[in-house]
Design an enzyme around this catalytic site. Structure first.
Site, PDB file in Angstrom:
ATOM      1  N   GLU A  73       0.820  -1.210   0.000  1.00  0.00           N
ATOM      2  CA  GLU A  73       0.000   0.000   0.000  1.00  0.00           C
ATOM      3  C   GLU A  73       0.855   1.262   0.000  1.00  0.00           C
ATOM      4  OE1 GLU A  73      -3.634   2.306   2.344  1.00  0.00           O
ATOM      5  OE2 GLU A  73      -2.924   0.366   3.097  1.00  0.00           O
ATOM      6  N   ASP A  93      -0.794  -5.149   2.963  1.00  0.00           N
ATOM      7  CA  ASP A  93      -1.374  -3.983   3.631  1.00  0.00           C
ATOM      8  C   ASP A  93      -0.754  -3.971   5.022  1.00  0.00           C
ATOM      9  OD1 ASP A  93      -4.662  -2.436   3.759  1.00  0.00           O
ATOM     10  OD2 ASP A  93      -2.801  -1.923   4.805  1.00  0.00           O
ATOM     11  N   ILE A  95      -0.845  -1.949   7.628  1.00  0.00           N
ATOM     12  CA  ILE A  95      -1.826  -1.750   8.694  1.00  0.00           C
ATOM     13  C   ILE A  95      -3.157  -1.430   8.021  1.00  0.00           C
ATOM     14  CG2 ILE A  95      -2.499  -0.443  10.746  1.00  0.00           C
ATOM     15  CD1 ILE A  95       0.428   0.103  11.289  1.00  0.00           C
ATOM     16  N   ASP A  96      -4.017  -2.425   7.941  1.00  0.00           N
ATOM     17  CA  ASP A  96      -5.351  -2.189   7.396  1.00  0.00           C
ATOM     18  C   ASP A  96      -6.223  -1.690   8.547  1.00  0.00           C
ATOM     19  OD1 ASP A  96      -8.052  -4.149   5.968  1.00  0.00           O
ATOM     20  OD2 ASP A  96      -7.413  -2.095   5.591  1.00  0.00           O
ATOM     21  N   THR A  98      -5.988   1.904   9.260  1.00  0.00           N
ATOM     22  CA  THR A  98      -5.026   2.882   9.789  1.00  0.00           C
ATOM     23  C   THR A  98      -5.676   3.931  10.687  1.00  0.00           C
ATOM     24  OG1 THR A  98      -3.541   2.595   7.912  1.00  0.00           O
ATOM     25  CG2 THR A  98      -3.356   4.660   9.115  1.00  0.00           C
ATOM     26  N   ASP A 220      -6.270  -4.282   0.193  1.00  0.00           N
ATOM     27  CA  ASP A 220      -7.393  -4.428   1.126  1.00  0.00           C
ATOM     28  C   ASP A 220      -8.082  -5.777   0.929  1.00  0.00           C
ATOM     29  OD1 ASP A 220      -8.181  -1.052   0.231  1.00  0.00           O
ATOM     30  OD2 ASP A 220      -7.291  -1.703   2.141  1.00  0.00           O
TER      31      ASP A 220
HETATM   32  C1  LIP Z   1      -9.321   1.012   4.942  1.00  0.00           C
HETATM   33  C2  LIP Z   1     -10.208  -0.129   4.523  1.00  0.00           C
HETATM   34  C3  LIP Z   1     -11.647   0.161   4.949  1.00  0.00           C
HETATM   35  C4  LIP Z   1     -12.127   1.403   4.293  1.00  0.00           C
HETATM   36  C5  LIP Z   1     -11.253   2.563   4.682  1.00  0.00           C
HETATM   37  C6  LIP Z   1      -9.790   2.282   4.304  1.00  0.00           C
HETATM   38  P1  LIP Z   1      -6.715   1.474   5.137  1.00  0.00           P
HETATM   39  O1  LIP Z   1      -8.020   0.740   4.497  1.00  0.00           O
HETATM   40  O2  LIP Z   1      -9.768  -1.292   5.127  1.00  0.00           O
HETATM   41  O3  LIP Z   1     -12.493  -0.906   4.604  1.00  0.00           O
HETATM   42  O4  LIP Z   1     -13.463   1.653   4.664  1.00  0.00           O
HETATM   43  O5  LIP Z   1     -11.711   3.717   4.014  1.00  0.00           O
HETATM   44  O6  LIP Z   1      -9.652   2.201   2.909  1.00  0.00           O
HETATM   45  O7  LIP Z   1      -6.645   2.835   4.469  1.00  0.00           O
HETATM   46  O8  LIP Z   1      -6.869   1.587   6.604  1.00  0.00           O
HETATM   47  O9  LIP Z   1      -5.566   0.572   4.763  1.00  0.00           O
END
Ligand code: LIP
Length: 272
Positions: A73, A93, A95-96, A98, A220
Site C-alpha cells: 500500500e 497492507d 496496517i489495514d 489505519t 485491502d
Molecule cells: C481502509 C479499509 C476500509 C475502508 C477505509 C480504508 P486502510 O483501508 O480497510 O475498509 O473503509 O476507508 O480504505 O486505508 O486503513 O488501509
C-alpha cells in the site's frame, strides 16, 4: 529449476512475517504514533508505523524469497522484479484500518497474501492488538487460530447483519451513505468497523452475515478475500464482474441474489 513453492509453504512464510510485523505495529502503537502524511485526501492518513511495517515485511520477504515481487500500500512494487509466469507476488497492507490504529481502536490488522499467476494462493490477516489470526490457502480452507471456518447460513436478508465501509473522498462518501440509507430498512443492521480485511474475516466465521464496499485496493482485498472465499462466501463484484475497486461483495450463497440485486438497484458500484 527448483519446484515452485506450495501454497502451504507460502502460507508458513506469510504467517512468520506477519506475526513479526504485527508485533512491530503493536509496539509502535504503545510507544505512541502520529500521522506522518496524508494521501488521497486530508483524512486519508499514513503513520510512521504503516511505513516501518511495510519496509520490515518487504525486507523479510526479500531475505526469504529474493526473486519474488511485492505490491504494498505505501511503497507499491518498490524496486522488486515483476513476477514472471509461475512467479510469486506478495500483496501487503501493513496496517489495514489505519484510522482505527491512529485512534487506538483494536480493529486493525497486518494483511499479507501470496499471488501466483494472478491468483491469490495463500493469505494471513493478523489483528495487531488482539493477535487474532486468520489464514487460508486456495482450495485448503480458511482457519482462525487453527479452527476451520464456515460462513453464515442466514437465508433472510432482513435478518442479515451487513458490514460496509466508506472511502476518504467526501463525494464518494455521500454516494456510499445514500446506498446505506436505502439498504438499511432491508437488513437487520449495518456495521462500519473500518478495516476491510477484518470485515471479510468476521464474515468468514459468521460473526457478520455479509460485507460490501466500493473503492477497495488489491491490498485491502487479497488476504481477507481468500479467507472469505475459502469459508464459503461468494466474493465478487456486481453483474458478474470480479471483486475490485468498483465494488466487492462477500456474501453467503443463500443471500447472494437478494443482496446483489438490491446493491445493483442502488448503483452501489457507481458514483464518484
Ligand atoms: C481502509 C479499509 C476500509 C475502508 C477505509 C480504508 P486502510 O483501508 O480497510 O475498509 O473503509 O476507508 O480504505 O486505508 O486503513 O488501509
Amino acid at each position: 529449476m527448483p519446484l515452485p513453492p506450495s501454497s502451504r509453504q507460502l502460507l508458513d512464510i506469510a504467517v512468520e512475517v506477519a506475526r513479526k510485523a504485527a508485533e512491530t505495529a503493536h509496539r509502535m502503537r504503545v510507544d505512541g504514533v502520529s500521522t506522518v502524511a496524508t494521501k488521497s485526501t486530508d483524512t486519508d492518513v499514513v503513520t510512521a508505523a504503516d511505513r516501518a511495517v511495510e519496509r520490515q515485511v518487504v525486507d523479510a520477504l526479500r531475505r526469504l524469497r529474493p526473486t519474488d515481487a511485492v505490491l504494498g500500500e505505501e511503497y507499491g512494487a518498490g524496486d522488486t522484479p515483476t513476477a514472471g509466469p509461475g512467479g510469486v507476488r506478495w500483496i501487503i497492507d501493513p496496517i489495514d484500518g489505519t484510522v482505527n490504529y491512529l485512534y487506538g481502536l483494536p480493529y486493525c490488522a497486518v494483511s499479507l497474501a501470496a499471488e501466483v499467476d494472478g491468483e491469490v494462493v495463500a493469505g494471513v490477516v493478523r489483528n495487531v492488538v488482539t493477535g487474532d489470526e486468520w489464514t487460508a490457502t486456495a482450495g485448503g480452507g480458511a482457519y482462525r487460530d487453527g479452527v476451520r471456518l464456515h460462513c453464515s447460513t442466514q437465508t433472510d436478508l432482513g435478518q442479515a447483519l451487513v458490514a460496509t465501509g466508506f472511502g476518504y473522498d467526501p463525494a464518494r462518501r455521500s454516494h456510499q451513505a445514500r446506498v446505506v440509507a436505502e439498504l438499511i430498512p432491508h437488513v437487520r443492521d449495518i456495521r462500519r468497523m473500518g478495516a476491510a480485511s477484518l470485515d471479510m474475516c468476521l464474515a468468514a466465521e459468521g460473526r457478520l452475515d455479509a460485507y460490501f464496499e466500493k473503492g477497495l485496493a488489491p491490498w485491502d482485498i487479497a488476504a481477507g478475500g481468500l479467507v472469505a472465499a475459502e469459508a464459503g462466501l461468494r466474493v465478487t463484484g456486481l453483474r458478474g464482474l470480479p471483486p475490485g475497486p468498483d465494488l466487492l461483495l462477500a456474501v453467503p450463497p443463500a443471500l447472494f441474489e437478494p443482496l446483489h440485486d438490491r446493491l445493483a438497484d442502488l448503483d452501489a458500484s457507481g458514483g464518484p
